[in-house]
Design an enzyme around this catalytic site. Structure first.
Site, PDB file in Angstrom:
ATOM      1  N   GLY A 238       0.752  -1.246   0.000  1.00 24.44           N
ATOM      2  CA  GLY A 238       0.000   0.000   0.000  1.00 24.44           C
ATOM      3  C   GLY A 238       0.776   1.286   0.000  1.00 24.44           C
ATOM      4  O   GLY A 238       0.209   2.361  -0.248  1.00 24.44           O
ATOM      5  N   GLU A 273       3.693  -6.884   1.854  1.00 26.79           N
ATOM      6  CA  GLU A 273       3.429  -7.203   0.441  1.00 26.79           C
ATOM      7  C   GLU A 273       3.530  -5.943  -0.433  1.00 26.79           C
ATOM      8  O   GLU A 273       2.555  -5.523  -1.055  1.00 26.79           O
ATOM      9  CB  GLU A 273       2.013  -7.781   0.300  1.00 26.79           C
ATOM     10  N   PRO A 274       4.707  -5.346  -0.494  1.00 28.35           N
ATOM     11  CA  PRO A 274       4.801  -4.126  -1.297  1.00 28.35           C
ATOM     12  C   PRO A 274       4.878  -4.448  -2.792  1.00 28.35           C
ATOM     13  O   PRO A 274       5.458  -5.452  -3.195  1.00 28.35           O
ATOM     14  CB  PRO A 274       6.130  -3.514  -0.839  1.00 28.35           C
ATOM     15  N   ARG A 276       3.916  -1.437  -5.623  1.00 27.32           N
ATOM     16  CA  ARG A 276       4.177  -0.118  -6.202  1.00 27.32           C
ATOM     17  C   ARG A 276       5.455   0.539  -5.655  1.00 27.32           C
ATOM     18  O   ARG A 276       6.239   1.100  -6.416  1.00 27.32           O
ATOM     19  CB  ARG A 276       2.988   0.791  -5.903  1.00 27.32           C
ATOM     20  N   ARG A 312      -3.787   3.567 -16.317  1.00 25.31           N
ATOM     21  CA  ARG A 312      -4.004   4.244 -15.037  1.00 25.31           C
ATOM     22  C   ARG A 312      -4.628   5.644 -15.158  1.00 25.31           C
ATOM     23  O   ARG A 312      -5.512   5.981 -14.360  1.00 25.31           O
ATOM     24  CB  ARG A 312      -2.705   4.297 -14.218  1.00 25.31           C
ATOM     25  N   TYR A 316      -8.068   5.540 -13.190  1.00 26.97           N
ATOM     26  CA  TYR A 316      -8.045   6.165 -11.848  1.00 26.97           C
ATOM     27  C   TYR A 316      -7.811   7.666 -11.891  1.00 26.97           C
ATOM     28  O   TYR A 316      -7.585   8.281 -10.850  1.00 26.97           O
ATOM     29  CB  TYR A 316      -6.924   5.558 -10.990  1.00 26.97           C
ATOM     30  N   CYS A 342      -9.718   3.773 -30.063  1.00 25.28           N
ATOM     31  CA  CYS A 342     -11.006   4.398 -30.416  1.00 25.28           C
ATOM     32  C   CYS A 342     -11.911   4.538 -29.200  1.00 25.28           C
ATOM     33  O   CYS A 342     -12.968   3.917 -29.116  1.00 25.28           O
ATOM     34  CB  CYS A 342     -11.698   3.577 -31.483  1.00 25.28           C
ATOM     35  N   GLU A 343     -11.464   5.298 -28.252  1.00 25.53           N
ATOM     36  CA  GLU A 343     -12.222   5.556 -27.020  1.00 25.53           C
ATOM     37  C   GLU A 343     -11.877   6.963 -26.588  1.00 25.53           C
ATOM     38  O   GLU A 343     -10.688   7.315 -26.561  1.00 25.53           O
ATOM     39  CB  GLU A 343     -11.763   4.644 -25.876  1.00 25.53           C
TER      40      GLU A 343
HETATM   41  N1  LLP Z   1      -1.427  -7.006  -1.143  1.00 19.73           N
HETATM   42  C1  LLP Z   1      -2.691  -7.100  -1.571  1.00 19.73           C
HETATM   43  C2  LLP Z   1      -3.588  -8.065  -0.951  1.00 19.73           C
HETATM   44  C3  LLP Z   1      -3.140  -6.279  -2.617  1.00 19.73           C
HETATM   45  O1  LLP Z   1      -4.413  -6.363  -3.028  1.00 19.73           O
HETATM   46  C4  LLP Z   1      -2.261  -5.344  -3.202  1.00 19.73           C
HETATM   47  C5  LLP Z   1      -2.691  -4.476  -4.299  1.00 19.73           C
HETATM   48  C6  LLP Z   1      -0.928  -5.290  -2.724  1.00 19.73           C
HETATM   49  C7  LLP Z   1      -0.552  -6.131  -1.674  1.00 19.73           C
HETATM   50  C8  LLP Z   1       0.109  -4.370  -3.300  1.00 19.73           C
HETATM   51  O2  LLP Z   1      -0.168  -3.062  -3.020  1.00 19.73           O
HETATM   52  P1  LLP Z   1       0.907  -1.925  -3.373  1.00 19.73           P
HETATM   53  O3  LLP Z   1       2.096  -2.094  -2.462  1.00 19.73           O
HETATM   54  O4  LLP Z   1       1.305  -2.113  -4.780  1.00 19.73           O
HETATM   55  O5  LLP Z   1       0.195  -0.673  -3.136  1.00 19.73           O
HETATM   56  N2  LLP Z   1      -4.136  -1.269 -10.433  1.00 19.73           N
HETATM   57  C9  LLP Z   1      -4.081  -0.321  -9.340  1.00 19.73           C
HETATM   58  C10 LLP Z   1      -3.546  -0.965  -8.076  1.00 19.73           C
HETATM   59  C11 LLP Z   1      -4.340  -2.134  -7.592  1.00 19.73           C
HETATM   60  C12 LLP Z   1      -3.690  -2.781  -6.415  1.00 19.73           C
HETATM   61  C13 LLP Z   1      -4.400  -3.972  -5.970  1.00 19.73           C
HETATM   62  N3  LLP Z   1      -3.849  -4.595  -4.826  1.00 19.73           N
HETATM   63  C14 LLP Z   1      -3.242   0.877  -9.762  1.00 19.73           C
HETATM   64  O6  LLP Z   1      -2.797   0.928 -10.910  1.00 19.73           O
HETATM   65  O7  LLP Z   1      -3.054   1.797  -8.967  1.00 19.73           O
END
Ligand code: LLP
Length: 419
Positions: A238, A273-274, A276, A312, A316, A342-343
């Site tokens: 997150g 669980e990183p 991004r 993205r 978003y 085409c959108e």
């Molecule tokens: N753990 C779980 C259970 C998750 O659902 C996610 C992301 C992560 C870890 C990793 O989160 P991060 O560290 O990357 O923030 N497509 C969207 C992001 C969707 C993320 C879904 N879950 C975007 O482009 O922003």
């Protein structure tokens, strides 16, 4: 920043990105592996007191070279499907360093995960709990599980990116969790080893993480008081990343301090669980200008990249910086940067103050390392782009651009009668 101008050239380290754009064509994703290593090491260091398992979120970037590199750096993996599990194993990742959340695991995915011995499946409902127990029984194995709890914390992020609101589909309501933990502990086919949470993604402030830590501490106490003894606490991912110079984020260092301060005393092995924060700002998408035009009073730049490669902005409203590969100090005027799809939703930037660009000029879309290629599609008959790794000033093609043959692979032409 992994990517900077040097002597007027936009570079990855010391390597001008025009070199890659010329050699591989555009659109192409480029990842700075030195930066990726630095990000992993920053997390490892900031959390060194707790020595967590860093389970990289494969959904953010699933390239095999990346997964191999991360496994070699000591990472485990967070997967959400059998397909991601397959990728991790192909890349040389170990099943016993894999966690598997997800609201809709199919039986075959559960079977493979239990059979190969993943560290834990994060179960997200009562019905899934029964399914996992049944599969484990058939396999004559005990399935290691955690329960993913929805702690009802507002991560203060885009509504599509929040996962622990009251209305979210993820996890088990915290109000039901205790009862389900007890039920799981009673099953001869399950070994309850952990608790999982994940509040959302692109989280910019400290407060939600503090709330999460407090929640975990209290919940763990309650579980212990009820005879549920755990080994792992998985607090998900997150951590947000800056898309603009002025964006203020929680740094890996600060994140580590918060987690260590609040969870340091816990007698549980920590898992994070990183996704991004590891790869997001270590990647760019290279693209070329196809055409410029003025429609009524609006200026458009048409790129060869689109929502098909980077969805993205459309999905978003995300901001991705766009910089010419050859630095210019020109006056800026607003332009919409769009792709060939085409959108009307196919845009990469709207009303963005932009310099004049020439036809054929190459640009980079920044912060594209996470949720870029993995969300790419073949919509409108577009082959998915190439991927390139840069390390120590050298570049490596780690995924070929798709061909037209790739676009039709697996299809059968059935000559159906026309009457
Ligand atoms: N753990 C779980 C259970 C998750 O659902 C996610 C992301 C992560 C870890 C990793 O989160 P991060 O560290 O990357 O923030 N497509 C969207 C992001 C969707 C993320 C879904 N879950 C975007 O482009 O922003």
């Amino acid at each position: 920043m992994a990517f900077v101008y040097k002597h007027g050239e936009f570079c990855c380290g010391d390597l001008p990105l025009t070199t890659i754009a010329e050699a591989c064509g555009t659109p192409t994703f480029v990842y700075d592996f030195d930066a990726i290593r630095r990000q992993v090491q920053a997390l490892q260091q900031s959390l060194s007191e707790l020595s967590p398992l860093i389970a990289f979120a494969v959904k953010s970037n699933a390239n095999l070279t990346l997964l191999r590199f991360l496994a070699n750096l000591g990472c485990g993996f967070d997967i959400v499907s059998g397909g991601e599990f397959y990728r991790v194993l192909q890349a040389g990742g170990e099943a016993n360093r894999v966690v598997f959340p997800g609201v809709g695991k199919r039986r075959d995915e559960i079977r493979d995960a239990v059979d190969q011995g993943v560290l834990m499946l994060a179960v997200e409902s009562g019905e899934e709990l029964a399914a996992v127990a049944e599969v484990a029984k058939q396999l004559k194995k005990k399935a290691a599980i955690s329960l993913r709890i929805n702690p009802e914390i507002d991560a203060k992020t885009h509504p599509y990116l929040a996962t622990s609101l009251r209305e979210s589909k993820f996890g088990v309501a915290h109000t039901e969790g205790l009862q389900l933990f007890k039920q799981a502990a009673d099953s001869p086919h399950l070994e309850v080893v952990g608790m999982s949470v994940h509040i959302g993604t692109q989280v910019f402030t400290e407060q939600p993480f503090v709330e999460l830590c407090n929640f975990c501490k209290d919940y763990h106490e309650r579980l212990k008081a009820n005879g549920v003894v755990l080994r792992y606490l998985d607090i998900g991912g997150g951590l947000g990343i800056a898309h603009k110079a002025e964006d203020e984020t929680v740094t890996p260092q600060r994140y580590g301090e918060i987690i260590s301060q609040y969870l340091g005393e816990l007698d549980l092995q920590l898992i994070i669980e990183p996704g991004r924060s590891v790869v997001g700002n270590a990647g760019v998408l290279l693209s070329s200008v196809l055409y410029r035009k003025q429609n009524f009073d609006k200026r458009f730049v048409v790129l060869d990249a689109s929502m098909g490669e980077l969805i993205r902005p459309s999905l978003y409203g995300a901001y991705h910086e766009i910089l010419p590969l050859k630095e210019k100090r020109a006056a800026l005027s607003p332009a919409d940067w769009v792709g060939p799809i085409c959108e009307s939703a196919d845009f990469l930037a709207k009303a963005r103050p932009s310099p004049e660009v020439a036809q054929g000029e190459q640009v980079a879309l920044l912060s594209a390392g996470a949720y870029g290629f993995v969300m790419a599609s073949n919509y409108c008959g577009r082959p998915r782009p190439a991927e390139v790794a840069v390390m120590d000033g050298k570049w490596y093609l780690i995924r070929k651009r798709e061909s037209y043959e790739d676009l039709i692979r697996g299809e059968e032409i059935v000559d159906l009668p026309i009457n």
